[in-house]
Structures are given as structure tokens and as C-alpha cells.
Enzyme design. Structure first.
Site, mmCIF file in Angstrom:
data_model
loop_
_atom_site.group_PDB
_atom_site.id
_atom_site.type_symbol
_atom_site.label_atom_id
_atom_site.label_comp_id
_atom_site.label_asym_id
_atom_site.label_seq_id
_atom_site.Cartn_x
_atom_site.Cartn_y
_atom_site.Cartn_z
ATOM 1 C CE LYS A 21 -4.530 0.396 7.590
ATOM 2 N NZ LYS A 21 -3.131 0.818 7.374
ATOM 3 N NE ARG A 26 2.043 -5.694 1.463
ATOM 4 C CZ ARG A 26 1.919 -4.839 2.491
ATOM 5 N NH1 ARG A 26 0.746 -4.269 2.740
ATOM 6 N NH2 ARG A 26 2.970 -4.580 3.262
ATOM 7 N N GLY A 71 1.283 6.145 5.335
ATOM 8 C CA GLY A 71 2.686 5.830 5.123
ATOM 9 C C GLY A 71 2.875 4.714 4.119
ATOM 10 C CB SER A 142 8.751 -4.203 6.238
ATOM 11 O OG SER A 142 7.431 -3.825 6.580
ATOM 12 C CG ASP A 282 0.493 -2.157 12.509
ATOM 13 O OD1 ASP A 282 1.179 -1.176 12.853
ATOM 14 O OD2 ASP A 282 0.227 -2.415 11.320
ATOM 15 N NE ARG A 313 0.249 3.415 16.299
ATOM 16 C CZ ARG A 313 0.001 2.867 15.120
ATOM 17 N NH1 ARG A 313 0.619 1.745 14.775
ATOM 18 N NH2 ARG A 313 -0.856 3.422 14.287
#
Length: 400
Positions: A21, A26, A71, A142, A282, A313
């Protein structure tokens, strides 16, 4: 209502990873800026639909750009749209409505773009992004840096992204720089941040998206706990920072083999570790599950940004670990897990968060009895075929 029911089962066999993903986001934007070429394969997730939908809307001069709950789509495409002189309004759904875009409120007006927003969606932009020096906080997300790099390369004149604080999740920016290079656009890393020469051209190419290391982590951890799982379809020479899951597994004591068939993880004697999650946020939900099945204590730090994801989270993981009987203490930037205790099936909250649901699906396969997890279809955000692959390996997951 979509509640997942999971029975204890033995996961084993080979699973092929879907396309990444993160890489696909990108590559799709680079291909759009190039004006041609293809990007494939693509996973049919909501996040991919968001990026493709926003790109299609820009091509069709739509005034409303719906980022759904992505996001990445939002923070990447705001400066890209501004670089194209678009007068558009960004909207979203669900948890995206509570995720900040504050960095752009300060930056963009200093560089030719008018912004209308209270710091959250909806956000309307107009004007044309100008080249120059962009001072950015590196410890917020980032994704802001990635969005600027993609946009600034599309302008005339040189620009610099100047980091005011240490950049967290740097591997994701490394991935951006790598994908841009594949499309013929160069970004120079400097001691202050990044230098981008203007008037560069994105080359129209046919781009192949590699397998997803972030998703692979769920099944690799399942193999480390129970053994017998092979994960295929991954590129070993990758820009993806979540390949670090292999180093994490080694530190926990997990044993695995890498060959042409993929990565085969063996049931291993696991021991708790201390881990700085600054660059692998993640992975924290599934690392926490790994810690729950390891002897001793696991300490996760530098994960404070996880409080502003699809769910908080840190809280989500801690609450679900407690529910299955794990000793866990929530900290400001992570958690302390006392593993290998007397765990049991439980009623768990998915928090409408894809990574929470997938991580605790792996945990549930090792628990006696029936575990339920709410918000099962939150996996559609990133990995719609997760339950299909899970059950293909012998899992017993049903959504009701």
C-alpha cells in the site's frame, strides 16, 4: 454490525503478500505527475481507492477531493494539488476527520497557497505553490515530508525541506525518495533535511508494485509463535522500512529461513525485548502480540504518535491485551508487556482500526475458546483479503 468470530486453530502453509500500500500510494502519484504509464498490481483497499479517486478527480477538474479515511492520501495530495494550481476542497470520512493537518496551515500560506481550515477537514486550498525553503517538524508525521517532496519536484526552481526536529519514521521518507528515483526524479538528503532541484520531469513508466512487508508482519509473527508459515511475494532489497520485522523477530529469538520460496518462520522459544518503535510505528500492534507470547518482559518505547492513528493504538493494544489476560502497563509513548501468561479467549474491540483487528486475529488463533473482535471490516482499509488468506492457512475466522 460486523463482528469477527475466531476459534483456536493451527495456521500453516504459504501465503503470498498483496502489493504494498505504501509503495503504491507513492507510485500512483509519481505516475500521475508523469502523465502516463501504469502502476500495478494494486490492492482493492479503501486507501488505494482514496488515492486513485483523488487523482481521477484532479484529472477531471473536480472541486471536491474525497480522501475517505486515508491519511497518506490527504497529506500527500494537498501539496501536490497546490503545485498544480488547483482550487479544491479536501474532505474525508471517519477517523480522518479527527486527524490534524496543522503543519500545512503554517507552511502553505508562506509559499503562495491560500488555506481555509480549522486544522482539520474540510480544507480548501487555492493559489499556486511556490518553490523555496520549507521548515517542517519531523516528529509530527513523515507524511508531510513525503507530500512536500512529491510536490516540490514538480515546480520550477530549487527547494529545500528543512527539518526543525528529528525526523521520525524516516524509512517512509526513504521509500518516497526511492520511488521518485524510479521515476527519474532525484532528491538529495542533506544535513538539514532534503534538497529538491526544480523543473524535474517524472518519467512515464510501467511500474510494478512489490509485496507488502507491513502486512507480512502479521503472518511472520504467527509463524514465530506457532511455526510452519511461509510468506512469499516479498522483495528483500526494498525501500520498505517494515522489513525491520525480520530484525525484530531475530531479537525475540525467532528462527526463520529465507529462500526462493519465501520466508519460512519456525516455532521458536521467544524472549521479551526492549524496542524503540520510532521508525516502525505500524508494526507496534503485532509486535505487542509477539511480546505477549514471549517469556519475560517486552518494553515498547518512542511510539507516542500511535495515539493519533485510526485509533489510539497504544490504548487499543493495551486494552485488548488486558482482555485476553496479558499483564500490560500503558506508558506515554508505548507499553510494558509481561508475556507468556495464562491467556484466554475474550471479547475484543477492533476500534475500527485495521491493524488492531489483524494483530488480534493472529493472537486469537492461539487462544482456547472463541474470541470475538468488533469492526471486522476495518481491514478493507488496507488488506481486504486478510481473512481469506488467514482461513486459507487453516484459520477459523467468520464475520457475522
Amino acid at each position: 454490525m460486523n463482528v469477527l468470530k475466531i476459534q483456536k486453530s493451527k495456521l500453516s502453509g504459504t501465503v503470498t503478500m498483496p502489493p504494498s500500500k505504501s509503495v503504491a500510494h507513492r507510485a500512483l502519484i509519481c505516475s500521475f505527475l508523469a502523465g502516463g504509464g501504469s502502476v500495478k498490481p494494486l490492492i482493492n483497499s479503501n486507501d488505494m481507492k482514496a488515492t486513485m479517486g483523488v487523482i481521477d478527480a484532479l484529472k477531471n477538474d473536480s472541486k471536491t477531493l474525497d480522501c475517505i479515511e486515508s491519511g497518506s492520501t490527504l497529506r500527500f495530495m494537498i501539496p501536490v494539488a497546490a503545485s498544480l494550481s488547483k482550487n479544491v476542497t479536501f474532505v474525508g470520512q471517519g477517523s480522518l476527520l479527527s486527524r490534524t493537518i496543522g503543519e500545512y496551515l503554517d507552511l502553505l500560506p508562506k509559499h503562495g497557497v491560500t488555506v481555509e481550515s480549522n486544522g482539520y477537514l474540510p480544507m480548501t486550498i487555492s493559489g499556486t505553490l511556490k518553490n523555496g525553503n520549507y521548515e517542517v517538524n519531523g516528529d509530527v508525521s513523515s507524511q508531510y515530508v513525503t507530500g512536500l517532496l512529491l510536490a516540490l519536484a514538480n515546480l520550477e526552481g530549487d527547494s529545500a525541506v528543512v527539518l526543525k526536529t528529528l525526523l521520525q519514521s524516516k524509512p517512509y521518507v526513504d521509500m518516497t525518495v526511492g520511488v521518485m528515483s524510479d521515476f527519474g526524479v532525484n532528491v538529495a538528503e542533506t544535513d538539514f533535511g532534503y534538497l529538491i532541484h526544480g523543473s524535474q520531469k517524472f518519467n512515464p513508466i510501467d511500474y510494478t508494485v512489490e509485496g507488502d512487508w507491513s502486512h507480512a508482519a502479521f503472518f511472520l509473527v504467527g509463524g514465530a509463535i506457532g511455526g510452519g508459515i511461509t510468506v512469499s511475494g516479498l522483495k528483500m532489497n526494498t525501500f520498505q522500512g517494515d522489513k525491520a520485522i525480520l530484525d525484530v523477530l531475530k531479537r525475540f529469538g525467532a528462527e526463520f529461513d529465507i529462500n526462493d520460496s519465501g520466508i519460512t518462520v519456525h516455532k521458536s522459544k521467544l524472549k521479551g525485548i526492549e524496542i524503540n518503535a520510532e521508525n516502525i510505528p505500524d508494526l507496534v500492534p503485532i509486535i505487542a502480540v509477539l511480546g505477549a507470547f514471549a517469556d519475560g518482559r517486552t518494553v515498547i518505547t518512542s511510539a507516542e504518535r500511535l495515539r493519533f492513528k485510526e485509533s489510539d493504538r497504544i490504548k487499543s493494544v493495551a486494552e485488548n491485551l488486558k482482555a485476553i489476560g496479558v499483564g500490560v502497563t500503558e506508558t506515554a509513548d508505548g507499553m510494558i508487556i509481561d508475556g507468556n501468561c495464562n491467556m484466554h479467549a475474550a471479547k475484543l474491540n477492533g476500534y475500527n482500526d485495521h491493524r488492531i483487528v489483524m494483530a488480534f486475529s493472529i493472537a486469537a488463533s492461539f487462544l482456547d475458546g472463541e474470541t470475538t473482535i468488533s469492526d471486522a471490516y476495518s481491514i478493507n482499509k488496507s488488506y481486504p483479503d486478510f481473512f481469506k488468506d488467514y482461513n486459507m492457512l487453516g484459520g477459523k475466522a467468520d464475520v457475522i
